[in-house]
Each structure stands twice: as structure tokens, then as C-alpha cells.
Enzyme design. Structure first.
Site, PDB file in Angstrom:
ATOM      1  N   ASP A   1      -0.490  -7.811   1.588  1.00 56.00           N
ATOM      2  CA  ASP A   1      -0.438  -8.135   3.015  1.00 56.00           C
ATOM      3  C   ASP A   1       0.936  -8.715   3.350  1.00 56.00           C
ATOM      4  OD1 ASP A   1      -1.496  -8.425   5.598  1.00 56.00           O
ATOM      5  OD2 ASP A   1      -2.097 -10.505   5.217  1.00 56.00           O
TER       6      ASP A   1
ATOM      7  N   GLU B   1       3.204  -1.978  10.707  1.00 56.79           N
ATOM      8  CA  GLU B   1       2.958  -2.823  11.884  1.00 56.79           C
ATOM      9  C   GLU B   1       3.979  -2.525  12.960  1.00 56.79           C
ATOM     10  OE1 GLU B   1       2.618  -7.541  13.180  1.00 56.79           O
ATOM     11  OE2 GLU B   1       2.263  -6.960  11.106  1.00 56.79           O
TER      12      GLU B   1
END
Length: 275
Positions: A82, A134
Site C-alpha cells: 500500500d 492512484e
């Protein structure tokens, strides 16, 4: 062995009208409880190693921990990096046995974010694993402010990078302790109208539970990252265990008492995403 890639759990979720939880781990006690909860709910789970976790435990160790849990699990388990910020960090996670890399180039200019995300997605795919990117910066409670995702830029990003999942900024905030406001559903609809890539919400702890459930059923949001909510549950359980006997000092005995409360809290998170 039920080790899975991100694409292997998100594509069925998008087709089936549910979402998978990306659970932010900090140590053995929480990641073990997360897998136990997923087994109890008979659903896949994504174990996530974020920056604070990696600062405490090296990536090669985390990879072995995640894979060990996956090998004994009765449900699919994704070993997920992550917020990887560099190619080297993503490569280290790949070499450590992770099955999913999340590259966060959201602070970068769009062209740079696309180019670097595409390179990491290609590296991941060449190794047979998945990549999450992202577009649109997701801010932090009491910290950096969010920059919402532009739908046209999201479509370009998805098309040019080939990522398996796309994290978006639609009113979500990292490290939010209260469930306030909710997500911008008009912006979500605008993004979804232009791309069919599975969508990801970081900062899911701050999203009202009923909205999580509804969006899991009705949109392409297939992954909610949950960290703060479960860290708070762990802190409450640990505090209760310590305070129950001020003379006790054995940390194994103390930490053992966090397991059942963490499983219960995690099951509530997982249940809400089943659609």
C-alpha cells in the site's frame, strides 16, 4: 494455498456487486485476526503493508508473514503493498512475494504519474501479479488537503497505465476517526461513466457504513481500504487487556486478548461490503 492477486479478487467483486476490504496491517496480531475474520465471513481479504507498517517491519519479513497466512487460509488472501512511492520499493515488494503493488504517484504531475504507474504496472504484470494506481490526491485528517479526481484525467490514467485498480479522490480522507459527510457520489458516477476499471476508496474508515454497503452494491467501487477504524478497535482491546491486570507484564498473554475483539470488529467491516 489461497494466495491471490488483486485482479483475481476485484474482478469477481465488480461483477457480483460487492467490495473487498483492503485491511491495513501493523503487525502479526492484526493480520492474523483479519484472516480469521475473512474465514468466518467466507470472503476474500487484502492484507496491506503501508508506509508505517514497513517502517516497523522490513518488506521481506512482511511478505513471508502474508504468504504464511495465505497458505493456511480457506479464503483468497492478497499480499498488497500500500502506497509504494518508488520503483525500487515496488520491486522490493515484488521480490518479497507480494501479489499486488500499489504505486502512489498522486502528488506528481499527471504525465509523470501515468508514465511511472504504467512502468510499475508492466513490471507487475510481467511477474504475474497486479497493480493499483492512484489519480487525484487523497488527503489526511488534520493534514494535507485532498485534490479531487478529475473524471477525464481518470479515464486517461486508466487507459494509459493498464492498472488493475484505480484509487480515486471523491471526498475520502486518510486517518479520519469519525464517519462524517460521506463520498461525492456525483463525482463517482462521472468517473465510472468514462472507465470500467475497478475503483478503490482509500480512507474508508471515514465513510459511513451504509454508504460503503450501497456503493459496493451499485458502483464499480470494489475495494475499500480500512485502517483507522480497526486500529482504534485494536487500541481499545489492548488498553482493556493491560488495565485488567496492572501487574501483568507478559506481552504474549496481553496481546492474545486482542484477538477476539479484533476478529469481531473486522467481521463487521467485512459484512458491510458483501453487498
Amino acid at each position: 494455498m489461497t494466495l491471490a492477486t488483486l485482479a483475481e479478487v476485484l474482478q469477481p467483486a465488480m461483477a457480483g456487486g460487492y467490495a473487498v476490504a483492503g485491511l491495513v496491517t501493523l503487525g502479526w496480531e492484526d493480520m492474523r485476526a483479519f484472516v480469521a475474520a475473512a474465514e468466518a465471513e467466507d470472503c476474500p481479504v487484502i492484507l496491506q503493508a503501508g508506509p508505517s507498517c514497513r517502517a516497523h517491519t522490513p518488506l521481506p519479513v512482511l511478505g513471508k508473514m502474508f504468504r504464511h497466512l495465505a497458505e493456511g487460509a480457506r479464503v483468497p488472501v492478497v499480499a498488497h503493498l500500500d502506497h509504494g512511492y518508488t520503483v525500487d520499493e515496488c520491486k522490493e515488494a515484488l521480490d518479497a512475494g507480494f501479489t499486488s503493488l500499489m504505486f502512489d504517484g498522486s502528488r506528481k504531475p499527471l504525465a509523470d504519474n501515468i508514465a511511472e504507474s504504467r512502468a510499475i504496472a508492466e513490471m507487475a504484470h510481467d511477474a504475474g501479479i497486479s497493480c493499483e494506481g492512484e489519480i487525484g490526491f487523497v488527503g489526511y485528517a488534520d493534514g494535507e488537503r485532498s485534490a479531487g479526481t478529475d473524471p477525464e484525467e481518470a479515464a486517461l490514467f486508466a487507459r494509459e497505465t493498464g492498472v488493475d485498480a484505480m484509487a480515486i479522490s471523491v471526498g475520502n480522507v486518510h486517518l479520519q476517526q469519525e464517519k462524517e459527510g460521506g463520498l461525492d457520489e456525483d463525482r463517482i458516477a462521472a468517473i465510472q461513466a468514462l472507465t470500467d476499471v475497478p475503483l478503490v476508496i482509500h480512507g474508508g474508515s471515514g465513510v459511513p457504513v451504509d454508504q460503503r454497503s450501497r456503493l459496493a452494491r451499485t458502483t464499480n467501487i470494489c475495494k475499500f481500504n480500512i485502517g483507522t477504524e480497526l486500529r482504534m478497535a485494536f487500541g481499545d482491546a489492548l488498553r482493556a487487556a493491560v488495565n485488567a491486570d496492572p501487574d501483568r507484564f507478559d506481552r504474549v498473554a496481553i496481546l492474545k486478548e486482542t484477538h477476539d475483539p479484533m476478529v469481531a470488529a473486522t467481521r463487521r467491516v467485512l459484512t458491510a461490503l458483501k453487498g
